[in-house]
Design a protein around this motif. Structure first.
Motif, PDB file in Angstrom:
ATOM      1  N   GLU A   1      -5.733 -41.612  11.748  1.00  0.00           N
ATOM      2  CA  GLU A   1      -4.743 -42.384  12.176  1.00  0.00           C
ATOM      3  C   GLU A   1      -3.989 -43.479  10.261  1.00  0.00           C
ATOM      4  OE1 GLU A   1      -5.640 -43.501  16.454  1.00  0.00           O
ATOM      5  OE2 GLU A   1      -4.458 -44.412  15.798  1.00  0.00           O
TER       6      GLU A   1
ATOM      7  N   VAL B   1      -2.286 -41.022   8.716  1.00  0.00           N
ATOM      8  CA  VAL B   1      -0.704 -40.828   9.058  1.00  0.00           C
ATOM      9  C   VAL B   1      -0.483 -42.031   8.904  1.00  0.00           C
ATOM     10  CG1 VAL B   1       0.268 -41.076  11.538  1.00  0.00           C
ATOM     11  CG2 VAL B   1      -1.340 -39.325  11.062  1.00  0.00           C
TER      12      VAL B   1
ATOM     13  N   ASN C   1       3.588 -42.588   6.603  1.00  0.00           N
ATOM     14  CA  ASN C   1       4.162 -42.867   7.691  1.00  0.00           C
ATOM     15  C   ASN C   1       5.555 -43.459   6.202  1.00  0.00           C
ATOM     16  OD1 ASN C   1       5.239 -41.419   9.855  1.00  0.00           O
ATOM     17  ND2 ASN C   1       3.644 -42.481  10.542  1.00  0.00           N
TER      18      ASN C   1
ATOM     19  N   ALA D   1      -3.163 -38.660  17.215  1.00  0.00           N
ATOM     20  CA  ALA D   1      -2.330 -39.681  17.938  1.00  0.00           C
ATOM     21  C   ALA D   1      -2.877 -41.226  18.099  1.00  0.00           C
ATOM     22  CB  ALA D   1      -0.946 -39.319  17.753  1.00  0.00           C
TER      23      ALA D   1
ATOM     24  N   GLY E   1      -7.685 -41.394  20.314  1.00  0.00           N
ATOM     25  CA  GLY E   1      -6.892 -40.771  19.497  1.00  0.00           C
ATOM     26  C   GLY E   1      -6.853 -39.118  19.650  1.00  0.00           C
TER      27      GLY E   1
ATOM     28  N   THR F   1       1.118 -29.919  15.213  1.00  0.00           N
ATOM     29  CA  THR F   1       2.484 -30.763  14.823  1.00  0.00           C
ATOM     30  C   THR F   1       2.626 -29.264  14.917  1.00  0.00           C
ATOM     31  OG1 THR F   1       1.037 -31.499  12.393  1.00  0.00           O
ATOM     32  CG2 THR F   1       3.814 -30.591  12.781  1.00  0.00           C
TER      33      THR F   1
ATOM     34  N   PHE G   1       1.125 -41.232  24.969  1.00  0.00           N
ATOM     35  CA  PHE G   1       1.343 -42.046  23.700  1.00  0.00           C
ATOM     36  C   PHE G   1       2.065 -42.864  23.595  1.00  0.00           C
ATOM     37  CE2 PHE G   1       3.663 -42.261  19.843  1.00  0.00           C
ATOM     38  CZ  PHE G   1       2.826 -42.070  19.014  1.00  0.00           C
TER      39      PHE G   1
ATOM     40  N   ASP H   1       1.976 -45.620  21.237  1.00  0.00           N
ATOM     41  CA  ASP H   1       3.220 -45.987  19.658  1.00  0.00           C
ATOM     42  C   ASP H   1       4.538 -45.476  20.546  1.00  0.00           C
ATOM     43  OD1 ASP H   1       3.298 -47.323  17.222  1.00  0.00           O
ATOM     44  OD2 ASP H   1       1.646 -46.448  16.253  1.00  0.00           O
TER      45      ASP H   1
ATOM     46  N   TYR I   1       5.867 -43.687  14.675  1.00  0.00           N
ATOM     47  CA  TYR I   1       4.447 -42.319  14.232  1.00  0.00           C
ATOM     48  C   TYR I   1       5.039 -41.403  13.654  1.00  0.00           C
ATOM     49  CZ  TYR I   1      -0.392 -42.337  14.414  1.00  0.00           C
ATOM     50  OH  TYR I   1      -1.903 -41.776  14.555  1.00  0.00           O
ATOM     51  N   PHE I   2       6.207 -40.539  14.099  1.00  0.00           N
ATOM     52  CA  PHE I   2       6.240 -38.903  13.932  1.00  0.00           C
ATOM     53  C   PHE I   2       7.182 -39.578  12.526  1.00  0.00           C
ATOM     54  CE2 PHE I   2       4.462 -39.295  18.617  1.00  0.00           C
ATOM     55  CZ  PHE I   2       3.670 -38.581  18.430  1.00  0.00           C
TER      56      PHE I   2
END
Ligand SMILES: [Zn+2]
Length: 158
Positions: free
Chosen positions: A80, A83, A87, A103, A115, A120, A146, A148, A153-154
């Motif tokens: 995380e 990530v 981002n 995630a 998590g 992907t 999920f 967030d 996040y993605f």
């Protein structure tokens, strides 16, 4: 506590690096990049506990050096903290392909939070289709949601 995150370790095998612990200026990622003479390279980031701003700078330099040398990089099990950096900072992903990442999920059934590893190739069609990823709760095998914002996040996968 971030300050007590374990020190940085790296294990290397041909075509593969496993980074773990705390990435900061002491991780010497620029020097590490020099040891990779040919690609492709897989970097496992699953046990990265923390990365500070100097660590991000060195990580970006690490990716740049490899890109300059034409080394294809695939990132696996991005933790995380990685990530979150990817981002915020485009260069923190650079030319790397993201194979899988962690995630945050939460289970309404039993209260579990944590998590989960996301592949992907599996999640991208869901996110691109406007959906929300789901995962199995490791405690009750129920459906964890999920935890967030999907559009935040993605972002790094775009
Ligand atoms: Zn549960």
């Amino acid at each position: 506590m971030a300050e007590s995150a374990p020190t940085f370790t790296v294990a290397s095998a041909p075509g593969r690096l496993v980074m773990a612990g705390r990435i900061d200026e002491r991780a010497r990622l620029a020097e590490l990049a020099e040891t990779v003479t040919a690609g492709p390279l897989v970097v496992d980031l699953g046990d990265v506990a923390y990365i500070n701003s100097l660590g991000v700078r060195d990580w970006v330099m690490f990716l740049r050096r490899l890109a300059e040398r034409g080394v294809e990089v695939t990132l696996e099990r991005c933790a995380e903290p990685m990530v979150l950096q990817m981002n915020m900072i485009l260069d923190a992903r650079g030319h790397a392909r993201i194979a899988s990442f962690v995630a945050p999920f939460a289970c309404d059934g039993c209260g579990w939070e944590g998590g989960r590893l996301i592949v992907t190739a599996e999640v991208l069609p869901v996110v691109e289709g406007g959906g929300t990823p789901e995962a199995e709760c490791p405690e009750c095998q129920g459906r964890a949601r999920f935890a967030d914002f999907v559009d935040r996040y993605f972002l790094f996968l775009a």
